[in-house]
Design a protein around this motif. Structure first.
Motif, PDB file in Angstrom:
ATOM      1  N   ALA A 226     -22.220  16.324  39.442  1.00 39.90           N
ATOM      2  CA  ALA A 226     -22.470  17.713  39.826  1.00 39.90           C
ATOM      3  C   ALA A 226     -23.479  18.362  38.886  1.00 39.90           C
ATOM      4  N   ARG A 227     -24.423  19.063  39.465  1.00 37.51           N
ATOM      5  CA  ARG A 227     -25.438  19.752  38.674  1.00 37.51           C
ATOM      6  C   ARG A 227     -24.805  20.772  37.729  1.00 37.51           C
ATOM      7  N   THR A 228     -23.788  21.470  38.206  1.00 38.35           N
ATOM      8  CA  THR A 228     -23.112  22.470  37.383  1.00 38.35           C
ATOM      9  C   THR A 228     -22.449  21.830  36.164  1.00 38.35           C
ATOM     10  N   ASP A 229     -21.925  20.607  36.328  1.00 37.99           N
ATOM     11  CA  ASP A 229     -21.294  19.913  35.205  1.00 37.99           C
ATOM     12  C   ASP A 229     -22.325  19.572  34.132  1.00 37.99           C
ATOM     13  N   LEU A 230     -23.502  19.113  34.561  1.00 33.34           N
ATOM     14  CA  LEU A 230     -24.547  18.774  33.607  1.00 33.34           C
ATOM     15  C   LEU A 230     -25.050  20.016  32.872  1.00 33.34           C
ATOM     16  N   LEU A 231     -25.174  21.110  33.592  1.00 33.75           N
ATOM     17  CA  LEU A 231     -25.644  22.352  32.970  1.00 33.75           C
ATOM     18  C   LEU A 231     -24.624  22.883  31.966  1.00 33.75           C
ATOM     19  N   GLU A 232     -23.349  22.764  32.283  1.00 30.88           N
ATOM     20  CA  GLU A 232     -22.313  23.213  31.359  1.00 30.88           C
ATOM     21  C   GLU A 232     -22.270  22.317  30.125  1.00 30.88           C
ATOM     22  N   LEU A 233     -22.462  21.019  30.335  1.00 32.83           N
ATOM     23  CA  LEU A 233     -22.533  20.079  29.218  1.00 32.83           C
ATOM     24  C   LEU A 233     -23.697  20.450  28.295  1.00 32.83           C
ATOM     25  N   LEU A 234     -24.823  20.767  28.888  1.00 30.32           N
ATOM     26  CA  LEU A 234     -26.012  21.175  28.130  1.00 30.32           C
ATOM     27  C   LEU A 234     -25.736  22.448  27.322  1.00 30.32           C
ATOM     28  N   THR A 235     -25.065  23.414  27.927  1.00 29.59           N
ATOM     29  CA  THR A 235     -24.749  24.668  27.246  1.00 29.59           C
ATOM     30  C   THR A 235     -23.879  24.429  26.017  1.00 29.59           C
ATOM     31  N   GLN A 236     -22.869  23.575  26.169  1.00 32.94           N
ATOM     32  CA  GLN A 236     -21.983  23.285  25.041  1.00 32.94           C
ATOM     33  C   GLN A 236     -22.730  22.564  23.925  1.00 32.94           C
ATOM     34  N   GLN A 237     -23.613  21.656  24.280  1.00 27.72           N
ATOM     35  CA  GLN A 237     -24.425  20.969  23.279  1.00 27.72           C
ATOM     36  C   GLN A 237     -25.285  21.962  22.501  1.00 27.72           C
ATOM     37  N   ASP A 238     -25.889  22.882  23.234  1.00 30.42           N
ATOM     38  CA  ASP A 238     -26.834  23.814  22.623  1.00 30.42           C
ATOM     39  C   ASP A 238     -26.155  24.752  21.637  1.00 30.42           C
TER      40      ASP A 238
ATOM     41  N   LEU B 184     -35.751  22.616  14.368  1.00 26.66           N
ATOM     42  CA  LEU B 184     -34.999  21.691  15.225  1.00 26.66           C
ATOM     43  C   LEU B 184     -34.224  22.444  16.302  1.00 26.66           C
ATOM     44  N   GLU B 185     -33.683  23.606  15.928  1.00 30.00           N
ATOM     45  CA  GLU B 185     -32.968  24.419  16.911  1.00 30.00           C
ATOM     46  C   GLU B 185     -33.919  24.929  17.990  1.00 30.00           C
ATOM     47  N   LYS B 186     -35.140  25.298  17.605  1.00 32.24           N
ATOM     48  CA  LYS B 186     -36.142  25.727  18.574  1.00 32.24           C
ATOM     49  C   LYS B 186     -36.525  24.585  19.509  1.00 32.24           C
ATOM     50  N   GLU B 187     -36.686  23.398  18.950  1.00 35.55           N
ATOM     51  CA  GLU B 187     -37.029  22.234  19.766  1.00 35.55           C
ATOM     52  C   GLU B 187     -35.904  21.913  20.750  1.00 35.55           C
ATOM     53  N   ALA B 188     -34.660  22.090  20.307  1.00 34.93           N
ATOM     54  CA  ALA B 188     -33.527  21.897  21.214  1.00 34.93           C
ATOM     55  C   ALA B 188     -33.553  22.932  22.326  1.00 34.93           C
ATOM     56  N   ASP B 189     -33.939  24.163  21.998  1.00 33.97           N
ATOM     57  CA  ASP B 189     -34.049  25.218  23.011  1.00 33.97           C
ATOM     58  C   ASP B 189     -35.115  24.881  24.058  1.00 33.97           C
ATOM     59  N   VAL B 190     -36.231  24.324  23.605  1.00 31.22           N
ATOM     60  CA  VAL B 190     -37.299  23.930  24.527  1.00 31.22           C
ATOM     61  C   VAL B 190     -36.781  22.859  25.492  1.00 31.22           C
ATOM     62  N   LEU B 191     -36.083  21.874  24.949  1.00 30.33           N
ATOM     63  CA  LEU B 191     -35.507  20.819  25.787  1.00 30.33           C
ATOM     64  C   LEU B 191     -34.501  21.408  26.780  1.00 30.33           C
ATOM     65  N   LYS B 192     -33.694  22.352  26.305  1.00 31.42           N
ATOM     66  CA  LYS B 192     -32.703  22.995  27.168  1.00 31.42           C
ATOM     67  C   LYS B 192     -33.378  23.675  28.352  1.00 31.42           C
ATOM     68  N   ARG B 193     -34.431  24.425  28.083  1.00 33.56           N
ATOM     69  CA  ARG B 193     -35.128  25.139  29.171  1.00 33.56           C
ATOM     70  C   ARG B 193     -35.768  24.157  30.148  1.00 33.56           C
ATOM     71  N   GLU B 194     -36.339  23.087  29.629  1.00 31.23           N
ATOM     72  CA  GLU B 194     -36.963  22.090  30.501  1.00 31.23           C
ATOM     73  C   GLU B 194     -35.935  21.444  31.416  1.00 31.23           C
ATOM     74  N   ILE B 195     -34.775  21.131  30.852  1.00 29.89           N
ATOM     75  CA  ILE B 195     -33.719  20.513  31.665  1.00 29.89           C
ATOM     76  C   ILE B 195     -33.253  21.473  32.751  1.00 29.89           C
ATOM     77  N   ARG B 196     -33.058  22.731  32.389  1.00 32.91           N
ATOM     78  CA  ARG B 196     -32.590  23.710  33.370  1.00 32.91           C
ATOM     79  C   ARG B 196     -33.594  23.908  34.502  1.00 32.91           C
ATOM     80  N   LEU B 197     -34.874  23.874  34.160  1.00 30.41           N
ATOM     81  CA  LEU B 197     -35.904  24.083  35.171  1.00 30.41           C
ATOM     82  C   LEU B 197     -36.107  22.866  36.065  1.00 30.41           C
TER      83      LEU B 197
END
Length: 226
Positions: free
Chosen positions: A81-93, A57-70
């Protein structure tokens, strides 16, 4: 231009993948309950199986994280703001990463909490997972926030969700203090190195709630900026 029209300009909204990611993260954390149940029963083969699920599940979350960032749009029409969404994603991960750390450390050393504190520990674990569930619930409101332009009653609803998340995290702080005291009371009866790691596990489980609270803080910051 209305926010819903702006959203219509994009083939894919960044919000749905973000919500999918937090759902995956929360599911990952939930697996810690059957994991620690297996540990308490001394069923290490079963614990290893659950640990493998957590890792997947952690790996699948990592895949989603990379897809969102790209794929996250860089254009001027982003509703937040794009930076706000990316920071939100980082905290989730970070939440999923910590769940993986916890299960890996417990399994690697075949450690168990003292019998007299297991019930309280499970209550503490579940309360920390309540925090990840509350963070997920708040992120699920992002669609409606965007539709309303971060205004009106929807903002009040999300602000209350974030407040409840803070209260849950406060609960986990109090519970962790009590567990530390119980562990200290019996620590001389056990392997000192295991005790050192068990104190760390208490801290890491608390990190689930701490990181969930940080997700709420990032969302709250987005509300303030909008």
């Amino acid at each position: 231009m209305p926010v819903n029209t702006i959203l219509g300009l994009f083939a894919k909204s960044p919000i749905k993948p973000l919500q999918k990611h937090i759902a995956k993260v929360h599911t990952c954390c939930e697996q810690l309950i059957p994991f620690f149940d297996a540990v308490a029963d001394g069923h290490w083969d079963q614990a290893e199986q659950v640990r493998a699920q957590i890792s997947q599940l952690e790996k699948e979350a990592d895949v989603l994280k990379r897809e969102i960032r790209l794929k996250l749009p860089r254009g001027l029409f982003m509703p937040v703001a794009r930076t706000d969404l990316l920071e939100l994603l980082t905290q989730q991960d970070k939440i999923a990463n910590r769940a993986k750390d916890i299960s890996g450390r417990m399994l690697g050393r075949h450690m168990e909490f003292p019998v007299e504190m297991r019930a309280d520990f499970m209550a503490y674990l579940k309360r920390c997972i309540d925090a990840t569930a509350q963070a997920k619930k708040a992120i699920e409101e992002l669609d409606d926030l965007l539709e309303t332009g971060f205004k009106g009653r929807e903002v009040e609803l999300v602000a209350e969700m974030i407040h409840q998340l803070d209260l849950i995290e406060d609960d986990t702080d109090v519970m962790q203090i009590g567990l530390r005291q119980k562990l200290q009371a019996v620590e001389q009866q056990y392997n000192p190195i295991d005790m050192m790691f068990l104190y760390k596990i208490l801290e890491w489980v608390g990190d689930l709630a701490d990181q969930a609270e940080r997700v709420g803080e990032r969302l709250e910051l987005m509300l303030a900026r909008s």
